[in-house]
Each structure stands twice: as structure tokens, then as C-alpha cells.
Design an enzyme around this catalytic site. Structure first.
Site, PDB file in Angstrom:
ATOM      1  N   ILE A 162      -4.745  16.810  -0.055  1.00  0.00           N
ATOM      2  CA  ILE A 162      -4.659  15.447   0.797  1.00  0.00           C
ATOM      3  C   ILE A 162      -3.491  14.675   0.096  1.00  0.00           C
ATOM      4  O   ILE A 162      -3.329  14.793  -1.074  1.00  0.00           O
ATOM      5  CB  ILE A 162      -5.954  14.472   0.277  1.00  0.00           C
TER       6      ILE A 162
ATOM      7  N   LYS B 125      -0.964   1.703   0.565  1.00  0.00           N
ATOM      8  CA  LYS B 125      -1.263   0.982   1.796  1.00  0.00           C
ATOM      9  C   LYS B 125      -2.814   1.230   2.339  1.00  0.00           C
ATOM     10  O   LYS B 125      -3.309   0.880   3.153  1.00  0.00           O
ATOM     11  CB  LYS B 125      -0.194   1.212   2.713  1.00  0.00           C
ATOM     12  N   GLY B 126      -3.430   2.039   1.645  1.00  0.00           N
ATOM     13  CA  GLY B 126      -4.859   2.382   2.140  1.00  0.00           C
ATOM     14  C   GLY B 126      -4.708   3.689   2.972  1.00  0.00           C
ATOM     15  O   GLY B 126      -5.923   4.091   3.753  1.00  0.00           O
TER      16      GLY B 126
ATOM     17  N   TYR C  17     -10.482   8.057  -6.233  1.00  0.00           N
ATOM     18  CA  TYR C  17     -11.533   8.823  -5.988  1.00  0.00           C
ATOM     19  C   TYR C  17     -12.940   8.273  -6.414  1.00  0.00           C
ATOM     20  O   TYR C  17     -13.753   8.077  -5.535  1.00  0.00           O
ATOM     21  CB  TYR C  17     -11.450  10.317  -6.318  1.00  0.00           C
TER      22      TYR C  17
END
Lengths: 239, 239
Positions: B164, B173-174, B210
Site C-alpha cells: 500500500i 491527506k487521508g 494502522y
């Protein structure tokens, strides 16, 4: 997730030795074959024994019906492209060679110093189709479950071993080595880049065994897991 | 194997806010869609950037041709049954909703406090088929690669996230949260039991992120790996 294993075994790659040529031992004949739906009751018991060994029975929720539906669906994908189980069978008489278009069973043997007392012999009688040919002397001794993974750094598939397990009375005889070797050989033949699995850091016997098999133990990585209600809540996230 | 991630981002699930309703920020429109073979050049560059971030470039051997052959074979299996890539695309103008029978693209937006200076903008222009519709303002910002795994304790499939990654200028920024959420939501909708991945123990930002996403970090497990010449040697083991 789990990977138990036999402690470091002696190599057992010697050719089959007939009993009368070695009076000090007796052979245990081995077969590794692709499992089928008929094997689910045994697979279920083996997974439970592994959970006990790993002190993780609180995480064990598998039922035979769920295993059957997920491991042996009605329209199975090609072998080795999804979840795959190799079953280890044992017999005091030699196995007959049988054909399988996807994976010809691997036949071998180990020499025993002492007879094995298997307290669960009756409940682990093999359900293989051909047991009538060789008598009903075939006992399930362990299994390995694996499936494809992928390395983006290699741009190659590999195999991930979810479970490898040999029943307690059959450990320390090279059988775990046979199961792991079977998966590694299949990966190598398919041109795959890696075989990976995980081990509990307190399982020193298993770690030693894996290192003897040539594995690197990667100390820096930690597993992250979303599961249970936390995972289910994501079904309702508005993306 | 790798899992880098953006540091802990603020939630970004707010509905799309038009620019003139929030003069202090400007929207960055986002789309998450299934990648195709046309995206391989971008995926290759993203994987390389991740290897640099993880200080693991010595393990990076992927070529675009290998990625294409292994991720997008001529007769692909059904979506989500094998290696799957979600691509994150970004645009200063809204994406049009498009149909996809397997995975309708996820459209969203984040509000930026400051404009983003993307030094690699030109080399990450999207190759999506529909960019002509919305102008050529679509930039690839990141990706997530995942595939099915299996839990014998749950007797259920899950997803394993191999990578990822969000490009550096788009972090915090999400967007990493959006990518991880997309995979978790897909797993939850399919009734899967777990989503798992690994993180380097020194990557404290990622671990915090996480954990905020609801993940457990499992401290006891260690990865074992057979690869390279050691693995290839197993092709010749006489089983």
C-alpha cells in the site's frame, strides 16, 4: 494463521530400504498427495490439534462444513492457483504409484528405530479412494495448506504456507521436512520467486528446523490484522 | 513484500464540498479503481518508489514486462480471486461516475489547505480510458496490491495486502486511509474473515496509522522465507 512444525529432523532422502536389509529398523512408507473434499474431517482435526499446539484455541472457529465449502468449492479453480492442501499419509506397506494429472503423489519412506504407538490411529484412517487397493492400513499423519502470494519486488508469484503440521507421535522423523520440501519443490518447478510462512518467536524448534531448510527468518516485519467486528464495520463505510 | 503507508491522516469521509463553499481550501478529487494492463508503467514506478522508501532497493527486480505478465495475464481469473491492484487517481476537477461490473470506482475528495506541488506530475498522468472525458488532469497518486489468503482457524478466505503506497507529495491527506478502507470494505462485503499485511517495526508512523484503522499488530510472529538459489535448488530434490 499458523505454522507449527516438527523439530529438526534427520534427512530422510535415502532410497527405500526393504525391512530385511536393515534388521534394526522398519520402514514407514509415506505418500504426499493433493487432498480432496473427502479428507475434510481429517483436515479439521489436524487444524484443531495445531491450534492446541500453538495455544491459540480461542481463535479456532473452523467447522468441517466451512472448510469443505471454502477449500473444495463446486467449481474449483486450477490446482495451485488458490487454496491447496497436501495430505501426508503413512503406511507400513508400500503405496502403489497412482496417476494424478495435477500432482502425481510423492512416495517415499523413513526408517523407524522403534514402532510408533499412534493413539489416534482409528480416527485418522485415510479416506483416499485407493485404500482398498493397499488395504486399510493408511493413516493420515499431517498436512500443509498453502496458496499463491505475490512479490511486487520480484514481479513473480510465490507460495504462502498457512499451516504445516505433523501429528505429535510422528514428529522428529523427517516428515515435516518432506511436507515443506514438497511445497518448495512445486514452487521451484513453477518458476515462483518465494515460499513464505510465519512462525511464533517462542517456537525455537521450528525456527531451527526452518533455518536448516534454508529459510531466512526476517526479524523486522510485524503482522497487522483487521478482523472480527472491526473488519465487518468497514462494510458500511461510505466511500 | 512491503507495506509502506501514509502517516496518520485526518478522516476524509466528509461529503464533497465545492470550492466556493470553503474559500480556505481547495478540493482534491479522488478515484479508486481496478488497475488494468495500461497502468503497468505507473505501477512499476510506484513499486520502485516504495522500495526506496523501505530501503530495500537491493531486493527490487521487477520489470514492467514481468508485472504485466503476472498481474494481467491474457485470461485473467475473476476479480478478487487472484492478484488485484486498486489505483488511486487524483484530479482538481470531479471525476465522472463510470460503470464497472466488478468494482464501481470509488469517488471521493479531500480538502487541501495548500496547493500540492507534484514534481512528477507529468510522468504520473493517468492512462485511464476515460481521461479524455474529464480532461488530462488525472494523476496517479498511489496503489494497493492485494490477493486472497486463507485462515484455517476461521475456515474463511481473507485478503493479504502486499503493498500500500501513496506518493510522497500526497501523504498526510487521508489517501492511504482511503486505499486501506477500500480493501477492508471489499473484504467485509465478501464475508471474508481477515485483512492482513506486514509492517517494518521501525516504521512508527505506519504502525500508528494502522492501529488507528483498527488493526491489531501481532508481536510474536516472524516471517520465514525461501527464495533465490536456495528455493531453486528444491526443484531438483528427489522426493
Amino acid at each position: 494463521m499458523a505454522a507449527a512444525a516438527a523439530p529438526p529432523p534427520p534427512p530422510s532422502a535415502a532410497p527405500i530400504t526393504l525391512p530385511d536389509s536393515n534388521p534394526s529398523g522398519q520402514p514407514l512408507f509415506t505418500r504426499i498427495r493433493l487432498a480432496t473434499a473427502e479428507d475434510v474431517p481429517h483436515i479439521h482435526k489436524l487444524i484443531h490439534q495445531m491450534a492446541v499446539f500453538e495455544r491459540l484455541t480461542d481463535l479456532f472457529h473452523a467447522t468441517p462444513a466451512d472448510l469443505s465449502a471454502t477449500l473444495f468449492p463446486p467449481n474449483p479453480p486450477p490446482p495451485f492457483t488458490s487454496f491447496t492442501v497436501f495430505l501426508l499419509e503413512l503406511s507400513s506397506i508400500p503405496f502403489l504409484a497412482t496417476a494424478n494429472p495435477h500432482f502425481p503423489p510423492l512416495l517415499n519412506s523413513v526408517l523407524l528405530d522403534l514402532p510408533i504407538d499412534d493413539p489416534e490411529r482409528e480416527s485418522f484412517r485415510s479416506r483416499a479412494n485407493d485404500v482398498n487397493i493397499i488395504g486399510n492400513d493408511v493413516i493420515v499423519g499431517g498436512f500443509v495448506l498453502f496458496f499463491p502470494n505475490y512479490s511486487t519486488f520480484l514481479a513473480k508469484p510465490g507460495f504462502y504456507i498457512e499451516d504445516i503440521f505433523v501429528r505429535e507421535c510422528y514428529r522428529r522423523k523427517g516428515l515435516g521436512k518432506m511436507l515443506l520440501t514438497a511445497v518448495a519443490a512445486q514452487a521451484a518447478k513453477m518458476g515462483y520467486g518465494r515460499v513464505e510462512w510465519v512462525v511464533l518467536d517462542w517456537n525455537v524448534n521450528a525456527i531451527t528446523f526452518y533455518e536448516q531448510m534454508g529459510a531466512q527468518i526476517l526479524p523486522e516485519w510485524r503482522i497487522c490484522r483487521l478482523s472480527g467486528e472491526v473488519l465487518q464495520a468497514y462494510a458500511h463505510v461510505n466511500l
